[in-house]
Design an enzyme around this catalytic site. Structure first.
Site, PDB file in Angstrom:
ATOM      1  N   ARG A 417       0.782  -1.153  -0.023  1.00  0.00           N
ATOM      2  CA  ARG A 417       0.028  -0.009   0.266  1.00  0.00           C
ATOM      3  C   ARG A 417       0.942   1.094  -0.071  1.00  0.00           C
ATOM      4  NH1 ARG A 417      -5.107   0.038   1.431  1.00  0.00           N
ATOM      5  NH2 ARG A 417      -5.072  -1.816   2.998  1.00  0.00           N
ATOM      6  N   HIS A 447       4.121 -10.692   2.312  1.00  0.00           N
ATOM      7  CA  HIS A 447       4.841  -9.960   3.363  1.00  0.00           C
ATOM      8  C   HIS A 447       6.246 -10.459   4.153  1.00  0.00           C
ATOM      9  CE1 HIS A 447       4.432  -7.184   7.197  1.00  0.00           C
ATOM     10  NE2 HIS A 447       4.443  -6.345   6.325  1.00  0.00           N
ATOM     11  N   TYR A 480      13.614   2.395  11.743  1.00  0.00           N
ATOM     12  CA  TYR A 480      12.810   1.362  12.393  1.00  0.00           C
ATOM     13  C   TYR A 480      13.667   0.330  12.948  1.00  0.00           C
ATOM     14  CZ  TYR A 480       9.037   2.751   9.033  1.00  0.00           C
ATOM     15  OH  TYR A 480       7.842   3.300   8.737  1.00  0.00           O
ATOM     16  N   ARG A 576       3.710  -2.134  19.995  1.00  0.00           N
ATOM     17  CA  ARG A 576       3.961  -0.871  19.680  1.00  0.00           C
ATOM     18  C   ARG A 576       2.413  -0.159  19.271  1.00  0.00           C
ATOM     19  NH1 ARG A 576       5.813  -0.076  14.310  1.00  0.00           N
ATOM     20  NH2 ARG A 576       3.652   0.270  13.705  1.00  0.00           N
TER      21      ARG A 576
END
Length: 709
Positions: A417, A447, A480, A576
């Site tokens: 996306r 993914h 990240y 998170r």
């Protein structure tokens, strides 16, 4: 007897997501965070909110418009009611973000950094802004006069526009008007140039630094833009439209997957409006004109804002050389046994290695692929790609390998996306270089984050590879936190190859001896691991589950964790973002604690630890406990067999769990309460302590040359 007090079993995922964004806003409000970093958090908050409306709000809105919209959703509410509730939360957060921005600007002024509006410029600054507009802005400007257009222009999703109102000196041509004739009003749109930086740095004066927003540069030059018109007064206010980002994939069998996705991305610009933000100081007739012309009727998505929208641009606020107002960068800790100068494959051949970015360098992944591209003994490279950096070194390495005669097989997810256009660009680039591309599986996003190479050694084929919790993206890897396991474990890598075979022939479901793979096995395998902890608890053995992930929203998985809690299994959760589980409820989840850490880095890694009676099983994964990750995607969860790597992952989890500065509790009321330090308990900031944990491990092995931090 029926309980008269309804006790919810789950937290709504949309509200939980908004609670996560509130934690981001807390960082922007925290005066212990460096000042320019607080602006960055405001930008992240705004960017998150854009995505929320494009995806989650849009999905609930679509549901509210269906014939079943009156039916109750889980938790006793309806889609229409949920729309109202999350809109109210979003408006409150928007208001809070404006308040925080004002405080930050006041603090910037104490640091002699001043934000200037167009009416606050001194003569020399006015000259600078005029020349800057003529040279840089005017050639990029798109200005549209709206009154006489047969069709209102399509406003780009999340782009910023100045809605301009001109009151002309000439009266409107209306022979039926009575009394004093009304002045003619013209409306116009100015699209913010997307190729220019939003922040224009003005020349410093007397030790002070000045910045003006590009919006205000345009406002200052409105007279120049509209000099053609004889107007009495002119005003310009910011507006922004957010559209439904759902892709409608064409079913035409004659088109390639790339063609279908490219067409869908182009059509996304016509998606239904789900949010309209306007400057709340805009005149009512101007607001009414734009809402009418854009056919926006639903009041839920009409949100009053401040003078500036697209505050996501604050993520790129200029540092002005004020590094004292930023987090001090830290030197990535080297990985013992892996070399960025010698052969990385040689180190992996000896044992498994773990890299934890950004505490350790993402460069090890690039080095792996660079070496494989040049090594004459490497014959095949297989890799999955989901999100890639701009000017991706990963893609460059793969093209380099193909040019060197390697067989390169790339599964690239065209439906990642908001990265669809970028991935199509890279796919076309790789295709031209002879790389074999796989575009995924109908109905399943890929993914997983996996790579395996074949290398000929002593006339036999040996495999090397890596499995990661995050994207192969050197840009986001600086922010990240993600684990990558480098391994030459033949059976694990044999399973990785089976996944690529599944990509190629996906009607054949493989059995995997080591990896846990969605959509076929992850849910059932995790259930079995939880059941084992439940059985151990019943036998009075050590029973615990420690999970670290981004989101926990699958209700069946939550029910399984509730079952484990009720059996006496102690559960610690580091989640998170979304957490639909309610911890600490007597008779339901009293043995579950759940925290969220929001700090300088984005917590992105997934780690699963099951106590197993004192001999813990440890996994890293690409999957969160969300229904889509468990049932509708290809995800990979990898067991950790190396004792050193296993110990490191367990201890890293414990370091994160001990955090008492940036850790907030997940709770039913979504209040984001910070974990409080006990009396005399020292400050323990989890991300800083995580860096020190890896640094001290390295320094212990290199006492003569410790890492400077």
């Amino acid at each position: 007897m029926k309980n008269s007090i309804f006790k919810p079993r789950y937290i709504d995922r949309e509200k939980s997501w908004l609670a996560f964004n509130a934690r981001v806003l807390q960082e922007a409000a925290d005066d212990t965070v460096p000042l320019l970093e607080r602006l960055r958090f405001l930008g992240i908050f705004s960017n998150n909110m854009d995505e929320f409306f494009r995806v989650r709000f849009a999905a609930v809105r679509r549901l509210s418009l269906t014939k079943e919209s009156g039916e109750q959703l889980l938790g006793g509410t309806t889609a229409q009611k949920l729309i109202k509730e999350i809109t109210a939360i979003a408006i409150n957060q928007q208001t809070e973000s404006l308040r925080i921005l004002e405080i930050i600007e006041e603090n910037l002024e104490k640091q002699r950094i001043f934000m200037r509006h167009e009416d606050q410029l001194n003569p020399s600054q006015q000259d600078f802004v005029k020349h800057f507009f003529i040279e840089k802005v005017s050639p990029e400007l798109v200005t549209i006069i709206l009154n006489d257009l047969a069709e209102f222009p399509v406003l780009r999703d999340t782009a910023g526009y100045l809605a301009v109102k001109l009151v002309l000196n000439a009266p409107a041509q209306n022979r039926f008007s009575l009394g004093k004739p009304k002045k003619e009003v013209r409306y116009a749109l100015i699209e913010m140039p997307k190729n220019l930086n939003r922040f224009v740095v003005l020349p410093p004066q007397d030790g002070n630094q000045y910045i003006i927003m590009l919006d205000d540069v345009i406002r200052f030059n409105l007279q120049s833009i509209f000099s053609l018109f004889d107007y009495e007064r002119i005003s310009a206010h910011m507006i922004k439209i957010t559209r439904d980002a759902e892709l409608d994939i064409d079913s035409d069998l004659s088109k390639s997957m790339m063609e279908k996705i490219a067409t869908s991305v182009r059509e996304r610009r016509m998606g239904e409006p789900v949010r309209f933000i306007y400057d709340q100081k805009m005149e009512k007739d101007t607001l009414r004109f734009f809402l009418t012309k854009m056919h926006i009727e639903a009041t839920d998505g009409i949100i009053p804002g401040g003078r500036y929208h697209n505050r996501r641009d604050f993520m790129d606020f200029p540092n002005l050389g004020r590094f004292d107002l930023l987090y001090k960068p830290k030197i990535p800790v080297p990985v013992e046994g892996l070399s960025l100068e010698g052969s990385i494959l040689q180190g992996i051949a000896e044992r498994d290695h773990l890299v934890y970015a950004p505490y350790q360098s993402f460069a090890y992944l690039i080095k792996f692929l660079r070496e494989a591209a040049l090594d004459p003994a490497v014959t095949v490279i297989r890799i999955t790609l989901y999100r890639l950096a701009k000017n991706s070194q990963i893609v460059s390495s793969l093209i380099n390998a193909a040019k060197n005669g390697k067989k390169v097989i790339v599964q690239i997810e065209l439906q990642a996306r908001f990265d669809e256009a970028s991935n199509i660009f890279y796919a076309e680039q790789m295709q031209m270089e002879g790389i074999q591309l796989i575009f995924g599986i109908k109905g399943l996003k890929v993914h997983s984050k996996i790579c395996v190479i074949d290398r000929v050694e002593d006339r036999k084929m040996k495999r090397y590879g890596f499995i990661s919790t995050g994207n192969f993206n050197e840009s986001t890897a600086r922010v990240y936190t993600d684990f990558t396991l480098f391994t030459s474990h033949s059976q694990i890598l044999k399973d990785v190859v089976k996944i690529f075979e599944f990509f190629d022939i996906n009607y054949r479901v493989h059995r995997y001896k080591h990896l846990i793979v969605s959509p076929h096995y992850t849910r059932s395998k995790i259930y079995k691991l939880i059941d084992r902890e439940i059985a151990n608890a019943h036998l009075d053995k050590k029973a615990y589950i420690h999970l670290k992930m981004n989101s926990l929203s699958d209700f069946a998985m939550i029910d399984k964790l509730y079952e484990a809690s009720q059996a006496g299994v102690h559960i610690r959760l580091q989640i998170r973002g979304i957490c639909s589980l309610i911890p600490g409820v007597a008779g339901l989840s009293e043995n579950i604690e759940a925290i969220s850490i929001v700090d300088n880095f984005l917590e992105h890694s997934r780690v699963f630890i099951f106590g197993n009676g004192g001999d813990p099983d440890v996994f890293i994964s690409s999957a969160d406990f969300m229904t889509r990750n468990l049932d509708d995607r290809v995800e990979v969860t990898c067991p950790i067999y190396d004792d050193e790597v296993k110990r490191t992952l367990i201890e890293t989890f414990e370091v994160g769990w001990k955090g008492n500065v940036k850790a907030r509790f997940h709770s039913e009321n979504l209040d984001n309460k910070y974990r409080q330090r006990k009396p005399n308990e020292p400050v323990f900031r989890a991300q800083l302590e995580t860096y020190l944990y890896y640094k001290y491990q390295y320094d212990a092995l290199h006492p003569q040359t410790p890492l400077d931090h």
